[in-house]
Design an enzyme around this catalytic site. Structure first.
Site, PDB file in Angstrom:
ATOM      1  N   LYS A 154     -70.798   3.732 -21.430  1.00  0.00           N
ATOM      2  CA  LYS A 154     -69.810   3.539 -22.491  1.00  0.00           C
ATOM      3  C   LYS A 154     -68.467   4.156 -22.114  1.00  0.00           C
ATOM      4  CE  LYS A 154     -71.109   4.027 -26.786  1.00  0.00           C
ATOM      5  NZ  LYS A 154     -71.491   4.610 -28.103  1.00  0.00           N
ATOM      6  N   GLU A 182     -74.365  10.491 -13.365  1.00  0.00           N
ATOM      7  CA  GLU A 182     -75.378   9.781 -12.584  1.00  0.00           C
ATOM      8  C   GLU A 182     -74.986   8.326 -12.344  1.00  0.00           C
ATOM      9  OE1 GLU A 182     -77.555  12.877 -15.157  1.00  0.00           O
ATOM     10  OE2 GLU A 182     -75.904  11.468 -15.399  1.00  0.00           O
ATOM     11  N   GLY A 197     -77.181   5.224 -27.629  1.00  0.00           N
ATOM     12  CA  GLY A 197     -77.736   4.710 -26.384  1.00  0.00           C
ATOM     13  C   GLY A 197     -79.169   4.248 -26.497  1.00  0.00           C
ATOM     14  N   ARG A 198     -79.997   5.006 -27.185  1.00  0.00           N
ATOM     15  CA  ARG A 198     -81.418   4.661 -27.280  1.00  0.00           C
ATOM     16  C   ARG A 198     -81.671   3.526 -28.267  1.00  0.00           C
ATOM     17  NH1 ARG A 198     -79.991   9.438 -29.226  1.00  0.00           N
ATOM     18  NH2 ARG A 198     -80.463  10.086 -31.369  1.00  0.00           N
ATOM     19  N   GLU A 234     -85.613  12.069 -28.495  1.00  0.00           N
ATOM     20  CA  GLU A 234     -84.175  12.342 -28.556  1.00  0.00           C
ATOM     21  C   GLU A 234     -83.681  12.224 -29.997  1.00  0.00           C
ATOM     22  OE1 GLU A 234     -81.458  11.474 -25.060  1.00  0.00           O
ATOM     23  OE2 GLU A 234     -80.746   9.974 -26.500  1.00  0.00           O
ATOM     24  N   HIS A 271    -109.307   5.435 -17.682  1.00  0.00           N
ATOM     25  CA  HIS A 271    -109.837   6.113 -16.500  1.00  0.00           C
ATOM     26  C   HIS A 271    -109.016   7.353 -16.157  1.00  0.00           C
ATOM     27  CE1 HIS A 271    -112.737   2.913 -15.361  1.00  0.00           C
ATOM     28  NE2 HIS A 271    -111.895   2.164 -16.059  1.00  0.00           N
ATOM     29  N   LYS A 305     -76.235  19.249 -18.692  1.00  0.00           N
ATOM     30  CA  LYS A 305     -75.266  18.467 -17.925  1.00  0.00           C
ATOM     31  C   LYS A 305     -74.024  19.289 -17.617  1.00  0.00           C
ATOM     32  CE  LYS A 305     -75.008  14.871 -20.716  1.00  0.00           C
ATOM     33  NZ  LYS A 305     -74.682  13.523 -21.229  1.00  0.00           N
TER      34      LYS A 305
END
Length: 558
Positions: free
Chosen positions: A209, A215, A280-281, A366, A397, A521
């Site tokens: 954005k 990153e 964002g999510r 979050e 399993h 961050k």
């Protein structure tokens, strides 16, 4: 900070639930025997989703108290405020309008004097035109070749949603077009995702954005260098007038920072924006989903949006006692705050949903991993659960042992589909039916268990009878749909969005900010120079950080 939320502990419903939880002894075998219509009474439809709550640790009294709790904390009013565009994200003073991303074309929602639906639709029209161009071969790379691979560069919500949805909907993807996703700043991620690709046929979508995410921008720069070097090596240096000429045909952006987009070398005309009222999510159905729109095409992407809208309408219109997301959210409160559950498993019996639990980890943790309420006061209850899971039958399993016979209460959602993406047969055996048999068997075993007498009746040695007893009364919710289509995937995502919202309202927290991701961050930026040899920065760190920086410097091979 806005009006104070209702303290759930002050409600009559909370008092009732506290009383009911005291000495609560679930007995699903008896409850089913006493009420042959239990499944009918506790099964609901939300769009194409059939949701069975009957194997939860739920009595009529508990259900009534949970429904009352939703009303007493103001869930309907808070829900209406969200859909209306009120600034319920109070710490950032923002509306919460991810639901506007999927409203039908032609509907109207004015917020701050602007018709946000038309704004969304205008961006979608540009995305769809771009997707059609890539899919048809109209959009070509610098050397004139068709695009064969789309690489999405993002992190958090700019990655988890698109990669999850792409993996889920691969059967609908355009033939001859692959999507890959780079997120981690670990250079291994970029190196492995770019391996084997042809720069001439690769298109990058940089999703940020602010166009400043560390990153994402680091990976974008690595990818730009890989692209330009590769094109120059193949076409000859003389054929490439500038880096920008290459970047212009191989990079687009999802961002609102057009100046930074242009500085990177991307034509702002090839940037698709979104709004600060999209977290964002909650953004996979916005321009963040551009890679998905390219993969499955505009028509299917519209079906995806329509699926969200179906569950939005259900959540917005149904009373709490028939409202599937509200009921599931309230159930999670029952388990977390009254029965001591700390985690929640999501177990899709569909390999295509193998990234769905990871997507839900961000959505739920979050959103609801908070310790203060929306007015800034401390929470009065535990909040949030640790969401986790793997697709069945792989999980059977691995960790089902703990769920079946361990000492921890782990509520679990089982998800399955009637029609498989790939209807394969092993001889005369329908393999999908084997998968569904496991889906049905596991929920039955978790609910009803196996008594010592039943174990003995099988001729088991008495010494190992205790080890083979299954206590049962392990709560599960079963969700089934006709098939994993774009619409159904949208319905599933919206279901969990509104489950998360419901829990946040009960706890009185702002489910739409995420200040907890900031400090780490900030410190990373401060520490980075120490790794490169800045002794002054190193001296300012704590002794543990200093020790690991020195270890790194001594052992790094260059």
């Amino acid at each position: 900070m806005g009006a104070a939320p209702v303290d759930p502990r002050s409600t009559a419903a909370w008092a009732s639930l506290t009383r009911l939880a005291d000495g609560f002894t679930p007995d699903l075998r008896r409850w089913f025997a006493d009420d042959p219509e239990r499944t009918e009474h506790l099964s609901f439809d939300a769009g194409d989703l059939r949701v069975d709550l009957s194997r939860n640790l739920l009595t009529g009294e508990v259900l009534d108290a949970l429904v009352a709790l939703g009303g007493e904390v103001g869930l309907p009013d808070r829900r209406d405020s969200m859909f209306r565009g009120d600034h319920i994200n109070v710490t950032e003073d923002r509306a919460v309008l991810h639901t506007a991303l999927r409203r039908a074309a032609g509907s109207n929602l004015e917020v701050g004097g602007a018709d946000v639906v038309e704004e969304v639709r205008a961006v979608l029209r540009r995305i769809y035109a771009f997707a059609d161009d890539v899919r048809s071969g109209t959009w070509r790379g610098f050397t004139g070749e068709r695009i064969r691979t789309v690489v999405n560069i993002g992190i958090g919500g700019s990655d988890l949603g698109p990669v999850m949805a792409y993996e889920a909907l691969k059967p609908y993807a355009h033939e001859g077009l692959e999507c890959r996703f780079i997120s981690n700043i670990d250079p291994t991620d970029a190196a492995e995702k770019l391996a084997g690709l042809d720069p001439a046929t690769t298109l990058f979508i940089v999703s940020s954005k602010t166009f400043g995410t560390l990153e994402t921008l680091t990976n974008a720069r690595l990818s730009r260098r890989w692209l330009v070097d590769g094109i120059r090596a193949a076409a000859g240096a003389d054929a490439v007038p500038s880096d920008e000429a290459v970047v212009a045909r191989h990079f687009v952006a999802v961002s609102t920072a057009l100046d930074k987009v242009a500085e990177f070398g991307i034509d702002p005309a090839n940037a698709f924006g979104f709004w600060d009222w999209v977290g964002g999510r909650y953004s996979v159905d916005s321009a963040i989903g551009t890679s998905l729109a390219v993969a499955i095409g505009p028509e299917r992407f519209e079906e995806f949006l329509a699926g969200f809208r179906t569950v939005d309408e259900h959540f917005q219109t149904q009373p709490i006692e028939r409202n599937v997301p509200a009921l599931m959210g309230l159930l999670n409160v029952w388990y977390t705050n009254f029965l001591g559950a700390q985690t929640h498993a999501v177990l899709p019996y569909a390999q295509s949903l193998h990234r769905f639990p990871a997507y839900l980890q961000q959505l739920t943790m979050e959103s609801n991993g908070k310790r203060v309420r929306w007015d800034g006061t401390p929470v009065t209850t535990d909040t949030g659960e640790v969401f986790w899971g793997e697709p069945g039958t792989n999980g059977q399993h691995a960790f089902y042992q703990l769920i079946h016979q361990g000492t921890r209460l782990v509520p679990a959602d089982f998800i399955a589909f009637a029609t498989p993406a790939y209807p394969l047969v092993d001889g005369t055996t329908d393999v999908h039916e084997l998968l569904l048999a496991n889906f049905l068997a596991q929920t039955r075993a978790l609910a009803f268990g196996k008594t010592a007498d039943e174990v003995r009746a099988e001729g088991t040695d008495e010494a190992i009878v205790p080890a083979r007893v299954f206590p049962g009364n392990r709560p599960t919710t079963s969700i089934m749909a006709p098939a994993l289509t774009p619409s159904v995937l949208g319905q599933l995502i919206a279901l969990y969005e509104h489950i998360t919202f419901t829990q946040g309202v009960v706890w009185g927290i702002d489910s739409f900010d995420q200040w907890g991701v900031e400090l780490g961050k900030q410190l990373a930026v401060q520490i980075a120079p120490a790794l490169s040899g800045d002794d002054d920065v190193l001296a300012a760190q704590d002794t543990s950080t200093q020790a690991f920086v020195r270890y790194y410097q001594e052992h790094r091979q260059r």
